[in-house]
Design a protein around this motif. Structure first.
Motif: not given
Ligand code: ZN
Length: 431
Positions: A191-193, A323-326
């Motif tokens: 998600n964060d990418q 889940e952010y940054h993991t």
């Protein structure tokens, strides 16, 4: 094939395993894969050490291998198994350390025992490994304090390297531009990418397939922060002349929420277009955040002197999902349904923004209306009100407000505001 499915699969199977950072081969490889789908994507670069506003492009960082071996020669942490295990921009090291010394460089999240955290240290020389708390407990239980570990990080910093980014322009009928900005600097996270690039690819495919697009669309794939600063420092003059708005795309692939972070003054045409898009798509329970909760490259685009009033478009807002940054930010969290939702909102908002009229006054100070026959020199009340409306319109026609916003500001119905627009345009007082 359905376009979401196609780019989702490229993200999941081809782009996900690549180790990206703000510079280096992984980011370049990512851009080349996107280019293989969109040959007109231009891959550009800026040399390390180049000054960009208050920053300098850092040395190019590449990593060949990184691991920790125990006294039996067994790899207990291995970058090759998951690139999140290594802190981004770790300095090279080849040392034997005892457990206590090793633990000084180990990062984990007690509250999320299964998750490997994502860490970086771009501008401070450090090294580190990230592991799950469960792995950390094993380290505690299986080894004594004086046990020795072999720590190897085969990383390189090239002071003559470069920072790469991608740019694709879809020419519209108008030279006025909309910027779609996403980033390519995070390692294996979904998600964060990858959600941003996946949705951007869907958008590029969709808008390229249209016979015509009203405004020119500028898609960029940059490393976050340093990339947008570098991009702005290179392109500011052009963007100042042509950019009317746009979006930062981040975390647009989970299916939990719809949300966005408003631009600084909360009333830009880009802000309006997102709200209109939600309305059009019948999305009612979206979340709207103030600019004080910004997080991605909208930080740069809204800065004083830049002033592009660009919001951040997301599904779950970065930092606000667990889940952010993991390592848990993977393709279980990012689904085709989630991507489809992000794509639909972005596509609809861009279409709405592209169709917006954003008038710009062509005369400094008030124009002399009398000589154009637009001002009643006898000052009869009815005509006074009409010329006052023209003047009010012109005050807000600063190239930042849509017709809808001007209509709200001058408290005149949109239909009449439109009539005023066409009249003033006829007299070359606005464009
Ligand atoms: Zn991030």
């Amino acid at each position: 094939m359905n376009i979401v499915k196609k780019y989702y699969n490229i993200g999941k199977h081809i782009l996900f395993p690549i180790c990206r950072s703000i510079t280096g081969k992984g980011t370049l490889k990512t851009l080349k894969i996107i280019k293989s789908e969109f040959p007109n994507l231009k891959i550009k670069s800026i040399p390390s050490k180049t000054k960009v506003f208050d920053w300098n492009i850092p040395a190019e960082w590449n990593v060949e291998d990184a691991y920790v071996k125990d006294k039996f020669g067994q790899k207990i942490i291995d970058f090759k198994k998951n690139n999140l295990h290594l802190m981004g921009y770790s300095i090279p090291i080849n040392k034997i350390l005892n457990k206590k010394k090793l633990l000084d460089h180990i990062y984990y999240l007690k509250k999320q025992p299964n998750a490997i955290p994502y860490t970086t240290s771009y501008y401070q020389k450090r090294w580190g490994f990230n592991i799950s708390y469960n792995q950390k407990k094993k380290l505690d239980n299986n080894y004594k304090n004086n046990d020795k570990f072999s720590v190897v990080i085969k990383s390189k910093f090239n002071p003559y390297g470069k920072l790469n980014y991608g740019e694709l322009i879809i020419k519209g009928e108008s030279k006025k531009e909309i910027l779609i900005s996403t980033y390519v600097c995070h390692p294996s996270m979904a998600n964060d990418q990858l959600s941003g690039p996946i949705v951007s690819m869907c958008l590029m495919n969709y808008f390229q397939s249209l016979k015509k697009v009203k405004k020119t669309l500028r898609f960029i794939f940059i490393p976050e922060t340093i990339g947008s600063i570098a991009y702005l420092s290179k392109n500011l003059n052009h963007l100042k002349n042509y950019l009317i708005g746009g979006y930062v795309l981040a975390c647009v692939g989970d299916n939990k929420n719809h949300s966005f972070v408003l631009s600084k003054y909360e009333n830009s045409p880009s802000d309006e277009a997102i709200k209109d898009a939600y309305k059009k798509l019948n999305i009612k329970n979206y979340k709207m955040f103030s600019f004080l909760e910004r997080g991605s490259d909208e930080r740069q685009y809204n800065s004083p002197g830049i002033d592009f009033s660009i919001p951040l478009l997301c599904r779950s807002k970065p930092t606000l999902y667990k889940e952010y940054h993991t390592s848990l930010d993977d393709f279980n969290l990012v689904t085709k349904k989630g991507i489809t939702g992000g794509f639909e909102v972005a596509k609809t908002a861009i279409n709405i923004l592209s169709n917006k009229i954003i008038p710009k006054n062509l005369v400094l100070c008030e124009p002399q209306m009398g000589k154009r026959g637009l001002y009643n020199t006898l000052s009869i009340k009815r005509d006074f009100l009409l010329s006052r409306s023209y003047m009010n319109f012109l005050q807000f026609a600063d190239g930042k407000n849509s017709l809808e916003e001007i209509s709200r500001q001058i408290k005149i119905d949109i239909k009449i505001t439109k009539k005023i627009f066409y009249k003033l345009k006829k007299y070359n007082l606005i464009r």
